[in-house]
Design a protein around this motif. Sequence first.
Motif, mmCIF file in Angstrom:
data_model
loop_
_atom_site.group_PDB
_atom_site.id
_atom_site.type_symbol
_atom_site.label_atom_id
_atom_site.label_comp_id
_atom_site.label_asym_id
_atom_site.label_seq_id
_atom_site.Cartn_x
_atom_site.Cartn_y
_atom_site.Cartn_z
ATOM 1 N N TYR A 290 0.675 9.383 8.776
ATOM 2 C CA TYR A 290 0.540 8.476 7.630
ATOM 3 C C TYR A 290 -0.915 8.063 7.430
ATOM 4 O O TYR A 290 -1.636 7.777 8.392
ATOM 5 N N PHE A 291 -1.354 8.001 6.175
ATOM 6 C CA PHE A 291 -2.618 7.339 5.856
ATOM 7 C C PHE A 291 -2.568 6.896 4.391
ATOM 8 O O PHE A 291 -1.828 7.490 3.589
ATOM 9 N N PRO A 292 -3.296 5.844 4.008
ATOM 10 C CA PRO A 292 -3.239 5.346 2.627
ATOM 11 C C PRO A 292 -3.590 6.438 1.631
ATOM 12 O O PRO A 292 -4.541 7.192 1.828
ATOM 13 N N VAL B 143 0.842 -1.200 0.000
ATOM 14 C CA VAL B 143 0.000 0.000 0.000
ATOM 15 C C VAL B 143 0.875 1.247 0.000
ATOM 16 O O VAL B 143 1.890 1.311 0.716
ATOM 17 N N PHE B 144 0.476 2.232 -0.809
ATOM 18 C CA PHE B 144 1.155 3.528 -0.796
ATOM 19 C C PHE B 144 0.434 4.469 0.170
ATOM 20 O O PHE B 144 -0.794 4.534 0.192
ATOM 21 N N ASP B 145 1.247 5.162 0.970
ATOM 22 C CA ASP B 145 0.720 6.069 1.990
ATOM 23 C C ASP B 145 1.185 7.495 1.723
ATOM 24 O O ASP B 145 2.178 7.722 1.021
ATOM 25 N N TYR C 185 4.371 2.573 4.301
ATOM 26 C CA TYR C 185 4.622 2.548 5.743
ATOM 27 C C TYR C 185 4.410 1.147 6.313
ATOM 28 O O TYR C 185 5.347 0.372 6.433
ATOM 29 N N LYS C 186 3.175 0.789 6.600
ATOM 30 C CA LYS C 186 2.919 -0.502 7.250
ATOM 31 C C LYS C 186 2.939 -1.675 6.273
ATOM 32 O O LYS C 186 3.137 -2.815 6.692
ATOM 33 N N HIS D 267 10.928 -0.257 0.794
ATOM 34 C CA HIS D 267 9.709 0.318 0.245
ATOM 35 C C HIS D 267 10.020 1.363 -0.824
ATOM 36 O O HIS D 267 11.115 1.919 -0.873
ATOM 37 N N LEU D 268 9.058 1.572 -1.684
ATOM 38 C CA LEU D 268 9.172 2.576 -2.736
ATOM 39 C C LEU D 268 8.628 3.905 -2.245
ATOM 40 O O LEU D 268 7.649 3.943 -1.493
#
Length: 492
Positions: free
Chosen positions: A284-286, A88-90, A108-109, A136-137
């Motif tokens: 952070y959030f998606p 998932v990207f955040d 992040y997660k 991570h990217l």
Amino acid sequence: MTATSGKLIKGATGDWEVVIGMEIHAQVTSKSKLFSGASTAFGGDPNTHVSLVDAAMPGMLPVINEECVRQAVRTGLGLNAKINLRSVFDRKNYFYPDLPQGYQISQYKSPVVGEGEVTVELEGGRTATIGIERLHLEQDAGKLLHDQSPSMSFVDLNRSGVALMEIVSKPDIRDAEQAKAYVTKLRSILRYLGTCDGDMEKGSLRADVNVSVRKPGGPLGTRCEIKNMNSINFIGQAIEHEARRQIEIIEDGGVIEQETRLFDPNKGETRSMRSKEEAHDYRYFPDPDLLPLEFSQSFVDELKAHLPELPDQKRARFIADFGLSAYDASVLVAERESAAFYETVLSELADRARDGKLAANWVINELFGRLNKEGRDIASSPVSAGQLADIIALIGEGTISGKIAKDLFEIVWTEGGDPRALVEQRGMKQVTDLGAIEKVVDEIIAANPDKVAQAQAKPQLVGWFVGQVMKSSGGKANPQAVNDLLKSKLGI
């Protein structure tokens, strides 16, 4: 995973252990950015490689670059890491003038790559295994230019949106030597894979270094992060200084403040930059504009099937197939270009198994030594792999001696030419005619009766006679023939 023990630092109250974790930011090898089609070419005029997405114009939506995903997965495979089929990207929220969106798209997660490991070679044949927490990217920020005006800073967004792989290690590193070896090995793996060019001078590879100290075996101490390191030697210097700085504060009764610091290479010391943010500070959030990144196991398997031979595999093969020492094999595989040069030399020789060690000695000692002395890289070597193979072959055939070979190497380095033709043109062939050698041997024995008696008493002193004969013949006499003839003449 248990970290390899490192060098302890002596303080006023006893020994201290350094605990180090690293975050490596590696620019993905890709012609376009992570979420736009803008160019990633280095060195363009300011703000010439910027799309509307990179500039965060209203209504612009990011679109994932599949090649960047492929490169991240290939890197994860090269690190023996777990590949997550769903990530998932955040949005990582913070303000900085060169971050036009006001947030960075990161992970992040749920990163694309999970836990892995890297084995590094240390002095004395020791090794250390460093755990990888995640890869991570994320997109890079732009760049502030402070030297264009006395009253203003300018913003260049050419780097904004460039794809980065952030490779986060576990706190398994225990001293500066291990840290430098880790960055060196990681850079080598990335370059073999072709996922990052590893050019630290251009900022393609940067490191954030987290350093804390503790009594051996004690609880972890408060860490400080040294930001944006772009030199392996500076990383080692920064760790040494920061560890001692923390030890002195604690032993004086002070407390380490968690903060971000910068390293000043001119003074050889770190200095405070800002207090260290925690994850919750970034809110952070998606990212609502990007769906979760999902791919199949067959996608991963296809990439894995086409991975190149990596440094550890190549090193093991060089040791097994060519009888090289672990050290020599490590030197040869450190850079993909060096390993390729060595293998090209071997491909020109008749007996690779027999000539492997001799070729390694010539590549490492003569070629690399001369390249280092003149500040050249392997790509600009005046002596080609084919020319070096010819020199080695001439030694193996007995046409020239080792000493003549060094003279020949010097001629080829400075003048070029075909080694075999040069040997013929300049009369450099080794003398194997026993009659000619015997005449020289007899003269030297006759002129040195005291040395004869010494050699007959201590046969190992025959080496002195060998040296004199070689000197007298201009290095052209066959050393083995000289040795055998001397032993016969001296009766030893």
